[in-house]
Design a protein around this motif. Sequence first.
Motif, mmCIF file in Angstrom:
data_model
loop_
_atom_site.group_PDB
_atom_site.id
_atom_site.type_symbol
_atom_site.label_atom_id
_atom_site.label_comp_id
_atom_site.label_asym_id
_atom_site.label_seq_id
_atom_site.Cartn_x
_atom_site.Cartn_y
_atom_site.Cartn_z
ATOM 1 N N GLN A 143 0.853 -1.186 0.000
ATOM 2 C CA GLN A 143 0.000 0.000 0.000
ATOM 3 C C GLN A 143 0.889 1.237 0.000
ATOM 4 N N ALA A 144 0.314 2.355 -0.344
ATOM 5 C CA ALA A 144 1.100 3.591 -0.419
ATOM 6 C C ALA A 144 1.577 4.010 0.962
ATOM 7 N N GLU A 145 2.827 4.394 1.049
ATOM 8 C CA GLU A 145 3.418 4.859 2.302
ATOM 9 C C GLU A 145 4.037 6.235 2.066
ATOM 10 N N LEU A 146 3.695 7.186 2.898
ATOM 11 C CA LEU A 146 4.247 8.528 2.773
ATOM 12 C C LEU A 146 5.607 8.646 3.417
ATOM 13 N N LEU A 147 5.827 7.895 4.499
ATOM 14 C CA LEU A 147 7.092 7.934 5.227
ATOM 15 C C LEU A 147 7.868 6.641 5.005
ATOM 16 N N PRO A 148 9.188 6.681 5.165
ATOM 17 C CA PRO A 148 9.980 5.456 5.016
ATOM 18 C C PRO A 148 9.495 4.361 5.970
ATOM 19 N N THR A 149 9.380 3.149 5.463
ATOM 20 C CA THR A 149 8.955 2.039 6.305
ATOM 21 C C THR A 149 10.059 1.668 7.292
ATOM 22 N N LYS A 150 9.687 0.920 8.313
ATOM 23 C CA LYS A 150 10.671 0.469 9.296
ATOM 24 C C LYS A 150 11.719 -0.426 8.652
ATOM 25 N N LEU A 151 11.285 -1.217 7.673
ATOM 26 C CA LEU A 151 12.238 -2.092 6.994
ATOM 27 C C LEU A 151 13.241 -1.287 6.171
ATOM 28 N N LYS A 152 12.775 -0.214 5.529
ATOM 29 C CA LYS A 152 13.701 0.636 4.779
ATOM 30 C C LYS A 152 14.755 1.217 5.723
ATOM 31 N N GLU A 153 14.327 1.697 6.883
ATOM 32 C CA GLU A 153 15.268 2.245 7.863
ATOM 33 C C GLU A 153 16.240 1.171 8.339
ATOM 34 N N ALA A 154 15.745 -0.062 8.513
ATOM 35 C CA ALA A 154 16.610 -1.154 8.973
ATOM 36 C C ALA A 154 17.655 -1.509 7.918
ATOM 37 N N VAL A 155 17.238 -1.540 6.652
ATOM 38 C CA VAL A 155 18.179 -1.851 5.567
ATOM 39 C C VAL A 155 19.263 -0.782 5.479
ATOM 40 N N GLU A 156 18.861 0.484 5.516
ATOM 41 C CA GLU A 156 19.836 1.565 5.421
ATOM 42 C C GLU A 156 20.781 1.559 6.633
ATOM 43 N N SER A 157 20.238 1.318 7.825
ATOM 44 C CA SER A 157 21.090 1.322 9.019
ATOM 45 C C SER A 157 21.998 0.103 9.057
ATOM 46 N N THR A 158 21.566 -1.002 8.452
ATOM 47 C CA THR A 158 22.432 -2.185 8.361
ATOM 48 C C THR A 158 23.663 -1.877 7.525
ATOM 49 N N THR A 159 23.448 -1.248 6.372
ATOM 50 C CA THR A 159 24.584 -0.865 5.520
ATOM 51 C C THR A 159 25.492 0.122 6.247
ATOM 52 N N ALA A 160 24.886 1.089 6.948
ATOM 53 C CA ALA A 160 25.679 2.071 7.688
ATOM 54 C C ALA A 160 26.473 1.404 8.805
ATOM 55 N N LEU A 161 25.863 0.447 9.506
ATOM 56 C CA LEU A 161 26.549 -0.250 10.595
ATOM 57 C C LEU A 161 27.737 -1.054 10.071
ATOM 58 N N LEU A 162 27.540 -1.761 8.974
ATOM 59 C CA LEU A 162 28.656 -2.509 8.367
ATOM 60 C C LEU A 162 29.776 -1.556 7.965
ATOM 61 N N GLY A 163 29.415 -0.403 7.433
ATOM 62 C CA GLY A 163 30.427 0.580 7.048
ATOM 63 C C GLY A 163 31.202 1.103 8.241
ATOM 64 N N ARG A 164 30.500 1.370 9.337
ATOM 65 C CA ARG A 164 31.172 1.851 10.556
ATOM 66 C C ARG A 164 32.128 0.799 11.100
ATOM 67 N N LEU A 165 31.693 -0.448 11.135
ATOM 68 C CA LEU A 165 32.557 -1.520 11.622
ATOM 69 C C LEU A 165 33.768 -1.707 10.708
ATOM 70 N N ASN A 166 33.555 -1.572 9.412
ATOM 71 C CA ASN A 166 34.629 -1.781 8.454
ATOM 72 C C ASN A 166 35.727 -0.728 8.574
ATOM 73 N N SER A 167 35.339 0.512 8.904
ATOM 74 C CA SER A 167 36.316 1.608 8.928
ATOM 75 C C SER A 167 36.769 2.008 10.324
ATOM 76 N N ALA A 168 36.177 1.435 11.364
ATOM 77 C CA ALA A 168 36.428 1.890 12.732
ATOM 78 C C ALA A 168 37.819 1.518 13.221
ATOM 79 N N GLU A 169 38.405 2.445 13.989
ATOM 80 C CA GLU A 169 39.615 2.115 14.744
ATOM 81 C C GLU A 169 39.229 1.197 15.901
ATOM 82 N N GLU A 170 40.218 0.641 16.582
ATOM 83 C CA GLU A 170 39.948 -0.410 17.562
ATOM 84 C C GLU A 170 39.009 0.034 18.672
ATOM 85 N N ASP A 171 39.237 1.210 19.242
ATOM 86 C CA ASP A 171 38.370 1.669 20.335
ATOM 87 C C ASP A 171 36.935 1.859 19.864
#
Length: 325
Positions: A143-171
């Motif tokens: 159905q039509a959604e005006l705002l980003p769905t929770k799944l869309k936010e989860a997918v985007e944050s998953t990619t962002a989380l992997l990116g943070r882990l990939n580039s993060a220093e040890e601390d």
Amino acid sequence: MATLHSLKVLEADRYYVERQLADAQQDPWGTALMMWQNRLAEITRQIDELAASSSSYASVALIFEGNPVISSTDIRVDFTTDALTTFQKLVAARLAEQERQAAGDHAALPRRGRLPGRRSSSLYIRDIVRGSMGFVLEERAEQAELLPTKLKEAVESTTALLGRLNSAEEDEFQRIVLEAEPRVVQAIQKFTKVLFEAGASTRIAGDQNELTMGIADVDRLSKRLNEVEVSEDVETVDGVLQGLLPEKLEFEFKIAGEDGPTIRGDVAEDLATKYTLDPAFVERLLHKPGRARVKVVRTSKNGVLTKEQRIMETLEPISSTLTAY
């Protein structure tokens, strides 16, 4: 299609057309020149339209290279199945984590079994990536959604989380692991392990976030995540069930004894279902002596405990009277 991937494809097409257009300047008839000018105008229009558009539904492109991929036409079935399955499970865990956080619920996710909101986390293969070997995964738009769905936010944050882990220093890496749900960390471990063992690299492109992990990135991240250990112990404890919330899969249990502590944690799905559907079971156990089997899940990084989680798996009444609750 995933916006960032689509833009990259169109930009590559524009670069190619611009080169052809430069060569067509020598065409004495101008036929080729007009053709490439029209093509360039159409690509530019598509880029502008895509950049200005916004979808409310989840869409992400997973593109693979390395040992499992032969040219841009063939990819091993076993690798594809494992990679897509572990990515889907990672997104599902991330979605469940974010929903609990949004509800102000600080209890950890269940270590195993069904996750809350699993049905709403499903992605579907919508298309094959052209020119590379990959897949476009999308959420079903019912159905039509005006705002980003929770799944869309989860997918985007998953990619962002992997990116943070990939580039993060040890601390920073340790801090991210400490703050994340153990089940999310385990899901990332499994996804990167699939890539690592296959000798594969990946590019993940959604509508807002994009990540490229080469072979060296995958190797480093997989090895760092292997330092994170998750152990399980099972304890049998006597006490009184103070409360159980089946919809949130949470419990509160007072340990027997005058100074017995009150423990809190998650509830296994089977136990929560029984509690919901069997009123007699509730009558025998709520605020009455009972014996519980509780699984304790501990997450450690380099031997240092970072998170502890309790999951009540079974609960039964006991005949003897317990004192001092």
